[in-house]
Design a protein around this motif. Structure first.
Motif, PDB file in Angstrom:
ATOM      1  N   LYS A 125      17.800  24.600  36.742  1.00 25.95           N
ATOM      2  CA  LYS A 125      16.917  23.374  37.084  1.00 25.95           C
ATOM      3  C   LYS A 125      17.280  22.160  36.237  1.00 25.95           C
ATOM      4  O   LYS A 125      17.462  20.917  36.782  1.00 25.95           O
ATOM      5  CB  LYS A 125      15.721  23.824  37.285  1.00 25.95           C
ATOM      6  N   SER A 126      16.795  22.416  35.046  1.00 26.95           N
ATOM      7  CA  SER A 126      16.649  21.235  34.159  1.00 26.95           C
ATOM      8  C   SER A 126      16.992  21.737  32.566  1.00 26.95           C
ATOM      9  O   SER A 126      16.946  22.786  32.375  1.00 26.95           O
ATOM     10  CB  SER A 126      15.349  20.762  34.013  1.00 26.95           C
ATOM     11  N   ILE A 127      17.365  20.649  31.817  1.00 22.15           N
ATOM     12  CA  ILE A 127      17.507  20.744  30.402  1.00 22.15           C
ATOM     13  C   ILE A 127      16.899  19.531  29.779  1.00 22.15           C
ATOM     14  O   ILE A 127      17.159  18.281  30.242  1.00 22.15           O
ATOM     15  CB  ILE A 127      19.134  20.703  30.348  1.00 22.15           C
ATOM     16  N   LEU A 128      16.267  19.628  28.773  1.00 21.22           N
ATOM     17  CA  LEU A 128      15.610  18.563  27.898  1.00 21.22           C
ATOM     18  C   LEU A 128      16.205  18.739  26.631  1.00 21.22           C
ATOM     19  O   LEU A 128      15.969  19.463  25.821  1.00 21.22           O
ATOM     20  CB  LEU A 128      14.322  18.508  28.014  1.00 21.22           C
ATOM     21  N   GLU A 148      26.299  20.633  38.104  1.00 20.78           N
ATOM     22  CA  GLU A 148      25.893  19.515  38.938  1.00 20.78           C
ATOM     23  C   GLU A 148      24.546  20.002  39.543  1.00 20.78           C
ATOM     24  O   GLU A 148      24.586  21.186  39.994  1.00 20.78           O
ATOM     25  CB  GLU A 148      26.824  19.324  40.060  1.00 20.78           C
ATOM     26  N   GLY A 149      23.370  19.103  39.678  1.00 21.83           N
ATOM     27  CA  GLY A 149      22.300  19.394  40.529  1.00 21.83           C
ATOM     28  C   GLY A 149      21.278  19.691  39.194  1.00 21.83           C
ATOM     29  O   GLY A 149      20.031  19.865  39.492  1.00 21.83           O
ATOM     30  N   VAL A 150      21.448  20.058  37.920  1.00 27.52           N
ATOM     31  CA  VAL A 150      20.711  20.502  36.983  1.00 27.52           C
ATOM     32  C   VAL A 150      20.324  18.735  36.181  1.00 27.52           C
ATOM     33  O   VAL A 150      21.160  18.055  36.107  1.00 27.52           O
ATOM     34  CB  VAL A 150      21.315  20.930  35.822  1.00 27.52           C
ATOM     35  N   SER A 151      19.166  18.769  36.378  1.00 24.95           N
ATOM     36  CA  SER A 151      18.330  17.236  35.832  1.00 24.95           C
ATOM     37  C   SER A 151      18.722  17.334  34.253  1.00 24.95           C
ATOM     38  O   SER A 151      18.215  18.400  33.427  1.00 24.95           O
ATOM     39  CB  SER A 151      17.069  17.244  36.260  1.00 24.95           C
ATOM     40  N   ILE A 152      19.014  16.344  33.921  1.00 22.05           N
ATOM     41  CA  ILE A 152      19.192  16.115  32.273  1.00 22.05           C
ATOM     42  C   ILE A 152      18.154  15.246  31.608  1.00 22.05           C
ATOM     43  O   ILE A 152      17.782  14.166  32.292  1.00 22.05           O
ATOM     44  CB  ILE A 152      20.402  15.694  31.786  1.00 22.05           C
ATOM     45  N   GLY A 153      17.430  15.576  30.948  1.00 23.83           N
ATOM     46  CA  GLY A 153      16.153  14.699  30.132  1.00 23.83           C
ATOM     47  C   GLY A 153      16.971  14.409  28.636  1.00 23.83           C
ATOM     48  O   GLY A 153      17.141  15.579  28.009  1.00 23.83           O
TER      49      GLY A 153
END
Length: 251
Positions: A125-128, A148-153
């Motif tokens: 889902k996500s990486i910060l 693709e589709g993984v939100s990057i912060g």
């Protein structure tokens, strides 16, 4: 040969110690090994003992004794390093696959890339990414590893963030749009004290160096935290994120 109770812990500890190896040949004004080096030598001896290799422990302790008695002679310093790198390889072989790649030797660019690639692949889902001295390599080399589709912060420090990150982020957003959602923020000056990768809000890795020069000049480690600490890190950095300035963001 005795097996260690926790191969992963031994591997991580050895890697961490090697990452902060002192100058073993340096002596104080009395021509003796400094106390901080003696403490480090004691730590490595105890860690190798946990590995369970009797021959390596004996060889290490003999080299340590000679290093101390000769006032830091270089041949014994090299012997100590040789034994420790051999023990690190043994510990890596015994550690679970999820722990391997934690220690990255100086200049081992591909090892660093491979270790970080395994982490980024875990994200659903996500990486910060948290790094006070972040530059465009966070995007060009590492964020692109996420599916693709993984939100990057990306969270950096307002005084440490490199100027090229902002135009790189805007170019990323222009090219990828919602396929690779990106948010970049800069935190208030000196509010970031970690270099972290936070994945899916419940997994965390601590990096000993910034991504832009990871293991370039000295060994580095990537250490996965336990679940409780991961949650604490996520909660703490979510608060910092919410009070940080937006640099670039996918609309």
């Amino acid at each position: 040969m005795k097996q260690p109770a926790d191969a992963e812990a031994v591997y991580i500890q050895l890697g961490a110690l090697l990452a902060v190896t002192p100058n073993l040949s340096a002596v104080d004004d009395r021509h003796q090994i400094p106390d901080e080096t003696l403490r480090w030598l004691g730590d490595v001896s105890a860690t190798v003992a946990r590995l369970g290799s009797i021959s390596d422990k004996a060889e290490l302790d003999a080299a340590i004794s000679m290093l101390i008695s000769t006032g830091g002679r270089a041949q014994y310093a090299q012997k100590i390093k040789l034994v420790l790198y051999r023990c690190l390889t043994l510990a890596q072989q015994r550690a679970p696959a999820t722990a391997q790649g934690t220690f990255v030797a100086t200049g081992a660019d591909f090892d660093a890339f491979a270790a970080l690639h395994r982490i980024f692949e875990e994200a659903k889902k996500s990486i910060l990414l948290v790094d006070p001295y972040m530059d465009e390599s966070a995007l060009l080399t590492f964020a692109i590893l996420a599916k693709e589709g993984v939100s990057i912060g990306l969270l950096s420090d307002e005084s440490g963030m490199r100027p090229a990150l902002e135009p790189a982020a805007k170019a990323w957003i222009s090219q990828y749009g919602d396929k690779r959602h990106l948010k970049v923020r800069k935190a208030p000056r000196r509010s970031l004290h970690d270099r972290l990768i936070l994945v899916d809000e419940d997994k965390a890795w601590i990096l000993t160096q910034s991504l832009k020069d990871f293991a370039a000049r000295s060994p580095a480690t990537i250490q996965r935290t336990d679940p409780q600490l991961a949650l604490m890190k996520f909660e703490a950095y979510t608060q910092i994120w919410n009070s940080s300035t937006v640099v670039a963001e996918t609309i």
